[in-house]
Write a protein that holds these residues in place. Structure first.
Motif, PDB file in Angstrom:
ATOM      1  N   MET A   1       7.623 -15.898   1.160  1.00 46.51           N
ATOM      2  CA  MET A   1       7.464 -15.515   2.533  1.00 46.51           C
ATOM      3  C   MET A   1       6.266 -14.586   2.618  1.00 46.51           C
ATOM      4  O   MET A   1       6.186 -13.604   1.887  1.00 46.51           O
ATOM      5  N   SER A   2       5.349 -14.914   3.488  1.00 44.77           N
ATOM      6  CA  SER A   2       4.172 -14.079   3.637  1.00 44.77           C
ATOM      7  C   SER A   2       4.108 -13.518   5.047  1.00 44.77           C
ATOM      8  O   SER A   2       4.166 -14.249   6.022  1.00 44.77           O
ATOM      9  N   GLY A   3       4.014 -12.200   5.107  1.00 42.58           N
ATOM     10  CA  GLY A   3       3.789 -11.508   6.363  1.00 42.58           C
ATOM     11  C   GLY A   3       2.425 -10.869   6.339  1.00 42.58           C
ATOM     12  O   GLY A   3       2.172  -9.896   7.040  1.00 42.58           O
ATOM     13  N   LEU A   4       1.540 -11.413   5.537  1.00 41.53           N
ATOM     14  CA  LEU A   4       0.203 -10.874   5.321  1.00 41.53           C
ATOM     15  C   LEU A   4      -0.554 -10.732   6.634  1.00 41.53           C
ATOM     16  O   LEU A   4      -0.770 -11.701   7.354  1.00 41.53           O
ATOM     17  N   GLY A   5      -0.931  -9.489   6.963  1.00 40.67           N
ATOM     18  CA  GLY A   5      -1.768  -9.222   8.114  1.00 40.67           C
ATOM     19  C   GLY A   5      -1.172  -9.561   9.461  1.00 40.67           C
ATOM     20  O   GLY A   5      -1.896  -9.876  10.395  1.00 40.67           O
ATOM     21  N   ASN A   6       0.131  -9.507   9.592  1.00 39.48           N
ATOM     22  CA  ASN A   6       0.789  -9.848  10.854  1.00 39.48           C
ATOM     23  C   ASN A   6       1.069  -8.640  11.739  1.00 39.48           C
ATOM     24  O   ASN A   6       1.810  -8.743  12.706  1.00 39.48           O
ATOM     25  N   HIS A   7       0.519  -7.491  11.387  1.00 39.80           N
ATOM     26  CA  HIS A   7       0.700  -6.255  12.164  1.00 39.80           C
ATOM     27  C   HIS A   7       2.171  -5.858  12.278  1.00 39.80           C
ATOM     28  O   HIS A   7       2.597  -5.336  13.308  1.00 39.80           O
ATOM     29  N   LEU A   8       2.932  -6.129  11.232  1.00 38.06           N
ATOM     30  CA  LEU A   8       4.341  -5.726  11.207  1.00 38.06           C
ATOM     31  C   LEU A   8       4.419  -4.215  11.054  1.00 38.06           C
ATOM     32  O   LEU A   8       3.630  -3.613  10.332  1.00 38.06           O
TER      33      LEU A   8
ATOM     34  N   LEU B   1       7.483 -12.560  -1.837  1.00 42.72           N
ATOM     35  CA  LEU B   1       7.540 -11.643  -0.707  1.00 42.72           C
ATOM     36  C   LEU B   1       6.221 -10.884  -0.677  1.00 42.72           C
ATOM     37  O   LEU B   1       5.959 -10.033  -1.523  1.00 42.72           O
ATOM     38  N   VAL B   2       5.377 -11.262   0.272  1.00 42.76           N
ATOM     39  CA  VAL B   2       4.039 -10.686   0.391  1.00 42.76           C
ATOM     40  C   VAL B   2       3.948 -10.030   1.768  1.00 42.76           C
ATOM     41  O   VAL B   2       3.952 -10.713   2.789  1.00 42.76           O
ATOM     42  N   LEU B   3       3.872  -8.696   1.786  1.00 45.47           N
ATOM     43  CA  LEU B   3       3.848  -7.959   3.049  1.00 45.47           C
ATOM     44  C   LEU B   3       2.675  -6.984   3.121  1.00 45.47           C
ATOM     45  O   LEU B   3       2.775  -5.938   3.748  1.00 45.47           O
ATOM     46  N   GLU B   4       1.571  -7.326   2.489  1.00 43.68           N
ATOM     47  CA  GLU B   4       0.396  -6.457   2.525  1.00 43.68           C
ATOM     48  C   GLU B   4      -0.301  -6.565   3.882  1.00 43.68           C
ATOM     49  O   GLU B   4      -0.054  -7.485   4.652  1.00 43.68           O
ATOM     50  N   ASN B   5      -1.191  -5.589   4.173  1.00 41.89           N
ATOM     51  CA  ASN B   5      -1.954  -5.542   5.426  1.00 41.89           C
ATOM     52  C   ASN B   5      -1.064  -5.476   6.660  1.00 41.89           C
ATOM     53  O   ASN B   5      -1.257  -6.211   7.625  1.00 41.89           O
TER      54      ASN B   5
ATOM     55  N   VAL C   1       4.604  -8.350  -3.441  1.00 42.04           N
ATOM     56  CA  VAL C   1       3.334  -7.691  -3.125  1.00 42.04           C
ATOM     57  C   VAL C   1       3.548  -6.785  -1.915  1.00 42.04           C
ATOM     58  O   VAL C   1       3.713  -7.261  -0.794  1.00 42.04           O
ATOM     59  N   LEU C   2       3.558  -5.487  -2.165  1.00 35.58           N
ATOM     60  CA  LEU C   2       3.797  -4.485  -1.118  1.00 35.58           C
ATOM     61  C   LEU C   2       2.790  -3.358  -1.225  1.00 35.58           C
ATOM     62  O   LEU C   2       3.102  -2.207  -0.959  1.00 35.58           O
TER      63      LEU C   2
ATOM     64  N   LEU D   1       2.693  -2.772  -6.231  1.00 39.60           N
ATOM     65  CA  LEU D   1       3.286  -1.700  -5.429  1.00 39.60           C
ATOM     66  C   LEU D   1       2.343  -0.515  -5.279  1.00 39.60           C
ATOM     67  O   LEU D   1       2.744   0.537  -4.783  1.00 39.60           O
ATOM     68  N   ASP D   2       1.100  -0.657  -5.705  1.00 39.82           N
ATOM     69  CA  ASP D   2       0.163   0.467  -5.675  1.00 39.82           C
ATOM     70  C   ASP D   2      -0.199   0.849  -4.238  1.00 39.82           C
ATOM     71  O   ASP D   2      -0.046   0.071  -3.309  1.00 39.82           O
ATOM     72  N   GLY D   3      -0.649   2.083  -4.078  1.00 39.58           N
ATOM     73  CA  GLY D   3      -1.067   2.563  -2.771  1.00 39.58           C
ATOM     74  C   GLY D   3       0.073   3.017  -1.884  1.00 39.58           C
ATOM     75  O   GLY D   3      -0.107   3.192  -0.685  1.00 39.58           O
ATOM     76  N   ASN D   4       1.252   3.203  -2.443  1.00 37.60           N
ATOM     77  CA  ASN D   4       2.403   3.689  -1.694  1.00 37.60           C
ATOM     78  C   ASN D   4       2.677   5.151  -2.050  1.00 37.60           C
ATOM     79  O   ASN D   4       1.952   5.749  -2.840  1.00 37.60           O
ATOM     80  N   ILE D   5       3.711   5.706  -1.482  1.00 41.63           N
ATOM     81  CA  ILE D   5       4.023   7.123  -1.683  1.00 41.63           C
ATOM     82  C   ILE D   5       5.373   7.241  -2.395  1.00 41.63           C
ATOM     83  O   ILE D   5       6.275   7.938  -1.950  1.00 41.63           O
TER      84      ILE D   5
END
Length: 98
Positions: A1-8, A25-29, A50-51, A75-79
Motif C-alpha cells: 500500500m502506497s500513500g506516497l505524497g498524498n498529503h496525509l 507500507l510506504v507512507l513517505e512524503n 517506509v516511514l 525509519l530515518d528522519g523521525n523523532i
C-alpha cells in the motif's frame, strides 16, 4: 500500500494493522505524526516498511518483533526515543535498514 505524497496528516490508522496480506507500507512524503500503532506488528506478510522523514515519535513497538519478512525498513528522519530494539536482529531477511 502506497500513500506516497498524498498529503496525509494525523496518525497512522490502527486499522492498517488488520490487513493481513499487506506486503508493502510506504507512507513517505506526508504529514503523518505520533507513535507507530502497535498492531502494525500484525502485518506478518510485510516485506517493505517506509516511514522516513516524518514526525513519528515514541519507540518502535515490541510487536514489530513478529515482522519476520521485512527486507527493507526505512525509519530515518523521525523523532524516535530509546535504543534500537534488539529484536531487529531477528529480522533475518533484512537487506536495508535506514
Amino acid at each position: 500500500m502506497s500513500g506516497l505524497g498524498n498529503h496525509l496528516s494525523g496518525s497512522i490508522p490502527k486499522e492498517i494493522g488488520d490487513i493481513a496480506t499487506l506486503e508493502e507500507l510506504v507512507l513517505e512524503n506526508n504529514q503523518l505524526e505520533g507513535p507507530l500503532p502497535e498492531n502494525l506488528g500484525n502485518l506478518r506478510s510485510l516485506r517493505r516498511l517506509v516511514l522516513w522523514a516524518k514526525n513519528f515519535t515514541g519507540t518502535i513497538p515490541v510487536t514489530f518483533s513478529s515482522l519476520k519478512n521485512l527486507n527493507d525498513v526505512r525509519l530515518d528522519g523521525n523523532i524516535f526515543s530509546g535504543k534500537l530494539p534488539a529484536f531487529i536482529g531477528s529480522w533475518t531477511k533484512l537487506v536495508r535498514l535506514v
